[in-house]
Write a protein that holds these residues in place. Structure first.
Motif, PDB file in Angstrom:
ATOM      1  N   HIS A 146      -2.864 -11.514 -13.495  1.00 56.20           N
ATOM      2  CA  HIS A 146      -3.593 -10.253 -13.394  1.00 56.20           C
ATOM      3  C   HIS A 146      -2.666  -9.102 -13.747  1.00 56.20           C
ATOM      4  CE1 HIS A 146      -1.946 -10.150  -9.236  1.00 56.20           C
ATOM      5  NE2 HIS A 146      -2.197  -8.856  -9.234  1.00 56.20           N
ATOM      6  N   HIS A 148      -1.612  -4.816 -13.437  1.00 60.02           N
ATOM      7  CA  HIS A 148      -1.541  -3.749 -12.435  1.00 60.02           C
ATOM      8  C   HIS A 148      -1.718  -2.369 -13.050  1.00 60.02           C
ATOM      9  CE1 HIS A 148       0.515  -5.692  -8.636  1.00 60.02           C
ATOM     10  NE2 HIS A 148      -0.719  -6.111  -8.852  1.00 60.02           N
ATOM     11  N   SER A 156       1.393  -7.631  -4.102  1.00 60.77           N
ATOM     12  CA  SER A 156       0.951  -6.752  -3.031  1.00 60.77           C
ATOM     13  C   SER A 156       0.484  -7.579  -1.839  1.00 60.77           C
ATOM     14  CB  SER A 156      -0.195  -5.880  -3.543  1.00 60.77           C
ATOM     15  OG  SER A 156      -1.315  -6.699  -3.831  1.00 60.77           O
ATOM     16  N   ASP A 159      -2.491  -9.351  -2.867  1.00 58.45           N
ATOM     17  CA  ASP A 159      -2.155 -10.561  -3.630  1.00 58.45           C
ATOM     18  C   ASP A 159      -1.758 -11.693  -2.680  1.00 58.45           C
ATOM     19  OD1 ASP A 159      -2.581  -9.252  -6.065  1.00 58.45           O
ATOM     20  OD2 ASP A 159      -0.489  -8.620  -6.213  1.00 58.45           O
TER      21      ASP A 159
END
Ligand SMILES: [Zn+2]
Length: 213
Positions: A146, A148, A156, A159
């Motif tokens: 993914h 950001h 994060s 995550d």
């Protein structure tokens, strides 16, 4: 024993590691606990990876008459193709300033990798909700990618929560507006997170090379 506990225990058995021979190999994909002389280990098997990690140590010096276990990682392929990481970087730039996602999937039958974009439900500059891509045949998730947006690549707390139950590599591409986006990668294995200290140079080359696309 009742049916529910029998089913649960069959899906996640515990093995007493033999002292004088190797423990029988796992025959199918799944997880099991290994109780060894030197602690408790989690063994995970998927078509693409076989992993053993220590998850607990004994706190007293009780003599446990079992064999020893060492942590190990066996992959079913030599490497993840850097050009697929580059393809994801192209997607990340196109989606900027929003986040986006894709899976690098692999088939044991064909030994082939491909990049499969996720089905996005909603995305913004700080969040991404998606459904997994449709897989073909015996394809399995290997790298969950993914982006950001303008933020740097890191994992994060969201995550961490999202990745807690999975067995996969996770890849984040951040600073997607720059010519040299940041990259973070880690192995996720049922709550074990091992961040890659050095992301392969070939991945940086593939990601940075997409600047002109
Ligand atoms: Zn993230």
């Amino acid at each position: 024993m009742n049916l529910v506990d029998m089913t649960l225990q069959r899906s996640f058995p515990t093995v007493m590691v033999p002292r004088n021979e190797a423990a029988a190999e796992m025959e199918t994909s799944g997880e099991r606990l290994l109780i060894a002389e030197n602690g408790v280990f989690l063994e995970i098997r998927r078509s693409w990876i076989n992993l053993v990690r220590q998850v607990a140590r004994f706190t007293v010096r009780t003599a446990v008459p079992y064999g020893r276990v060492v942590e190990s990682t066996k992959l079913s392929f030599d490497r993840i193709p850097p050009d697929l990481v580059g393809q994801f970087a192209v997607m990340a730039r196109k989606a900027f300033p929003n986040e986006t996602g894709a899976w690098i999937v692999w088939s044991a039958t064909t030994q082939a990798f491909r990049l499969a974009p996720v089905r996005i439900i909603s995305h913004s500059g700080g969040s991404l909700r998606y459904e997994p891509p449709a897989l073909v045949g015996d394809e399995v998730l290997v790298v969950d990618c993914h982006s950001h947006g303008k933020h740097p690549a890191y994992f994060s707390s969201t995550d961490n929560e999202d990745d807690r139950h999975d067995v996969k590599m996770a890849l984040v591409i951040g600073n997607c507006d720059r010519s040299n986006p940041s990259i973070a990668a880690r192995l996720c294995a049922k709550g074990i997170f091992e961040e890659t200290e050095r992301v392969p140079q070939a991945w940086y080359q593939a990601v940075w090379a997409t600047e002109a696309v």
